[in-house]
Design a protein around this motif. Structure first.
Motif, PDB file in Angstrom:
ATOM      1  N   LEU A  72       6.116   2.859 -11.545  1.00  0.00           N
ATOM      2  CA  LEU A  72       6.704   1.703 -10.881  1.00  0.00           C
ATOM      3  C   LEU A  72       5.767   0.517 -11.080  1.00  0.00           C
ATOM      4  O   LEU A  72       4.711   0.456 -10.451  1.00  0.00           O
ATOM      5  CB  LEU A  72       6.898   1.984  -9.384  1.00  0.00           C
ATOM      6  N   PRO A  73       6.104  -0.419 -11.957  1.00  0.00           N
ATOM      7  CA  PRO A  73       5.174  -1.509 -12.293  1.00  0.00           C
ATOM      8  C   PRO A  73       4.577  -2.215 -11.080  1.00  0.00           C
ATOM      9  O   PRO A  73       3.407  -2.617 -11.109  1.00  0.00           O
ATOM     10  CB  PRO A  73       6.059  -2.454 -13.109  1.00  0.00           C
ATOM     11  N   LYS A  74       5.340  -2.335 -10.012  1.00  0.00           N
ATOM     12  CA  LYS A  74       4.853  -3.039  -8.832  1.00  0.00           C
ATOM     13  C   LYS A  74       3.663  -2.327  -8.189  1.00  0.00           C
ATOM     14  O   LYS A  74       2.832  -2.958  -7.536  1.00  0.00           O
ATOM     15  CB  LYS A  74       5.987  -3.190  -7.820  1.00  0.00           C
ATOM     16  N   PHE A  75       3.586  -0.998  -8.378  1.00  0.00           N
ATOM     17  CA  PHE A  75       2.564  -0.214  -7.687  1.00  0.00           C
ATOM     18  C   PHE A  75       1.620   0.517  -8.647  1.00  0.00           C
ATOM     19  O   PHE A  75       0.916   1.437  -8.250  1.00  0.00           O
ATOM     20  CB  PHE A  75       3.221   0.821  -6.771  1.00  0.00           C
ATOM     21  N   GLU A  76       1.601   0.123  -9.902  1.00  0.00           N
ATOM     22  CA  GLU A  76       0.837   0.887 -10.883  1.00  0.00           C
ATOM     23  C   GLU A  76      -0.670   0.865 -10.624  1.00  0.00           C
ATOM     24  O   GLU A  76      -1.403   1.731 -11.115  1.00  0.00           O
ATOM     25  CB  GLU A  76       1.130   0.360 -12.298  1.00  0.00           C
ATOM     26  N   ASP A  77      -1.133  -0.089  -9.811  1.00  0.00           N
ATOM     27  CA  ASP A  77      -2.567  -0.158  -9.503  1.00  0.00           C
ATOM     28  C   ASP A  77      -2.915   0.524  -8.184  1.00  0.00           C
ATOM     29  O   ASP A  77      -4.082   0.525  -7.776  1.00  0.00           O
ATOM     30  CB  ASP A  77      -3.026  -1.623  -9.449  1.00  0.00           C
TER      31      ASP A  77
END
Length: 596
Positions: free
Chosen positions: A28-33
């Motif tokens: 999920l790009p929004k939570f990749e970090d």
């Protein structure tokens, strides 16, 4: 007054070992970090706030309750609640899983979910103030206009303002199609709303400077029934153009309800006398918008009972290890004492393990569902988003009803561990039972949840959503069916899966002939499906624990023992429930109403 220690170790097991959330969030790009370190740090800080700030207010808040001033139509919350809310806001907790565009921290729902478990364990009544606000945030985020979002969402996200849901009226609870509140259009695009609402949690209080009420009402010439309901945003204070508080809106608390539990939350009767509001979404489409809030609330109530189950278990365990009564039937265990600690007795262990298993099962279940919500909202693949949405729709009524049913059972068993001290208020256990019993009723009774599951989520689409989830179970059974070490978990899981398939088909066929068959079977059916889900999750957790039982970490031995207890003592309830569901409607409907 008792104790609460956030179960961080088990939360970490569920998030990192059972769900592998770090890997899932990377998709999920929004939570990749968002990695394990961030997750663990939030859990640890959340534990400090809930243990040190909220838990000490739980018992005193229950004893004191809220105070209503009829002259000013205002409500004062128990001592310490307002100050705790200020710390909550200053700590940024309200913004945890909110959109950064409106001042949020942008963390995933699955992490926020674990924090809310801690909130509910430490103080359910207090937690309802920010909990309802988050539901209002979600509703406005999805259905509000750009202007509404710009005006109200930053204040909800920061926690400066709180939110409520105003649905119920004295003559209608579940049947919202009967509501009578009216909304009249004004030239400036606002509406003047008149009516009365009851059972409004956090409807009036002193913890925040403004309250945003989401109110259901009818516009002129609205269709009859639920197709003629609109949703309005009605602030306690009308905001000025610069965001400061302006005129007091005529929506007032007429009284607070005297209820059996959650005394620290102000459950209000709210009267609207030409209160100014703004429509959310389209006229006569209010239920569609409000369902965002309602579904969030249903998931939240499941979390409330998980929280109560955990804290009741913890305190019962401490008591069972300390309280001495009689000797063990298999021989003296504490010769230096007059009697043995009651934890040596088999039935005390049954009660403790019931609460422990229901807490751990609910933690796995709600965390799994929260991760699916993150996937539904943020996965780049549309098909994945749709599958996740279908799964969340299927699981929501089960989370609300099954976990709250189990919370009532677990808190009752935990209170029973105390014997006569259990119903003495100074120990705090009877409060958990009183609070837990409410959770079966509000936000849609568990019967309504059961009808929603069987009638809407299963039979209405010919079982498509259930079959999709069942494929996951079937694949897990096939992949692990030849592992002898797992057979004690896989065999009953596979067997129950087959029985649910047959039971669903049988009820569906009967329902074609007689619609009452759905109502007659719905409650036991939901519990059967709930046990199927718990069986699936406990089998997966047992697989992990088996692989690590010799690691030297006794956590895995305990997890394995809990899974074995669940399959031996709790899951067999399904045999009775299936017989009940199959017994049909005749034994319920044959007796004439006058003969009761």
């Amino acid at each position: 007054m008792g104790q609460y220690v956030a179960p961080i170790r088990d939360m970490q097991f569920v998030l990192h070992e059972f769900l592998n959330v770090s890997d899932e969030l990377k998709q999920l790009p929004k939570f990749e970090d968002v990695d394990a370190d961030i997750i663990n740090q939030v859990l640890e800080e959340g534990a400090k706030f809930t243990q040190d700030v909220l838990f000490p207010l739980n018992h005193s808040g229950d004893r004191e309750g809220c105070h209503y001033d009829a002259a000013t139509k205002s409500v004062t919350t128990p001592k310490g609640f307002k100050e705790a809310y200020k710390q909550y806001v200053e700590g940024g907790w309200a913004a945890l899983a909110c959109d950064p565009e409106y001042g949020g921290q942008g963390l995933p729902v699955v992490l926020n979910n674990s924090f809310y478990e801690m909130l509910n364990s430490s103080n359910q009544a207090w937690s309802m103030y920010p909990g309802l606000s988050h539901g209002a945030y979600e509703c406005l985020l999805e259905h509000g206009t750009d202007e509404q979002k710009k005006t109200y969402l930053p204040k909800l996200v920061s926690g400066e303002w709180t939110g409520t849901m105003c649905l119920t009226e004295s003559h209608c609870g579940t049947d919202l199609g009967m509501l009578r509140s009216k909304a009249l259009p004004q030239d400036d695009g606002s509406w003047l709303i008149t009516g009365s609402k009851i059972f409004i949690s956090a409807g009036e209080h002193d913890v925040a400077e403004n309250i945003l009420h989401l109110v259901l009402a009818r516009v002129p010439d609205a269709p009859e029934g639920s197709k003629g309901i609109s949703l309005f945003l009605v602030p306690k204070f009308l905001p000025n153009a610069d965001g400061t508080l302006g005129e007091r809106n005529p929506i007032f608390c007429g009284a607070i309800e005297e209820k059996m539990g959650i005394h620290g939350n102000s459950t209000c009767q709210m009267n609207l006398d030409g209160a100014r509001g703004w429509i959310i979404g389209q006229p006569n489409k209010g239920l569609n918008a409000m369902f965002v809030f309602m579904n969030a609330a249903r998931l939240g109530v499941g979390m409330q009972s998980l929280g109560l189950t955990e804290v009741a278990y913890q305190n019962a365990l401490v008591y069972a290890k300390d309280r001495i009564q009689m000797r063990s039937l298999s021989g003296v265990k504490a010769p230096e004492k007059q009697a043995d600690p009651i934890i040596v007795h088999a039935d005390v262990r049954r009660m403790l393990l019931t609460a422990k298993a229901y807490a751990e099962g609910a933690r796995a279940f709600t965390s799994y569902a929260a991760l699916q919500i993150d996937r539904e909202l943020h996965h780049p693949d549309e098909e994945v988003r749709k599958d996740a949405a279908d799964e969340v729709a299927l699981l929501t009524p089960i989370i609300k009803a099954f976990i709250t049913d189990n919370g009532w059972i677990a808190t009752s068993e935990a209170m029973q561990v105390y014997g006569g001290h259990g119903y003495i208020s100074e120990w705090g256990m009877e409060q958990y039972v009183r609070d837990a019993r409410i959770n079966l009723i509000y936000e849609g009774t568990n019967t309504i949840q059961s009808l929603d599951l069987l009638g809407r989520k299963v039979l209405m689409d010919n079982g498509a959503k259930l079959r999709k989830f069942g494929e996951k179970i079937k694949n897990f059974v096939e992949e692990n069916g030849t592992d002898e070490a797992l057979s004690e978990f896989i065999t009953p899981l596979g067997d129950l899966g087959d029985k649910v398939t047959k039971l669903t088909m049988e009820i569906g066929m009967k329902a074609f002939q007689n619609p009452d068959e759905v109502g007659a079977a719905a409650v036991p059916y939901l519990r059967v499906v709930g046990h199927l889900i718990y069986s699936y999750f406990f089998a997966q957790m047992a697989k992990i624990a088996l692989a690590k039982q010799d690691s030297g970490d006794n956590f895995y031995k305990a997890k394995l023992a809990t899974a074995r207890f669940y399959f031996a003592r709790l899951q067999p309830e399904t045999a009775m429930l299936i017989r009940q569901a199959r017994s049909g409607s005749a034994n319920l409907m044959a007796l004439d109403a006058d003969l009761f």
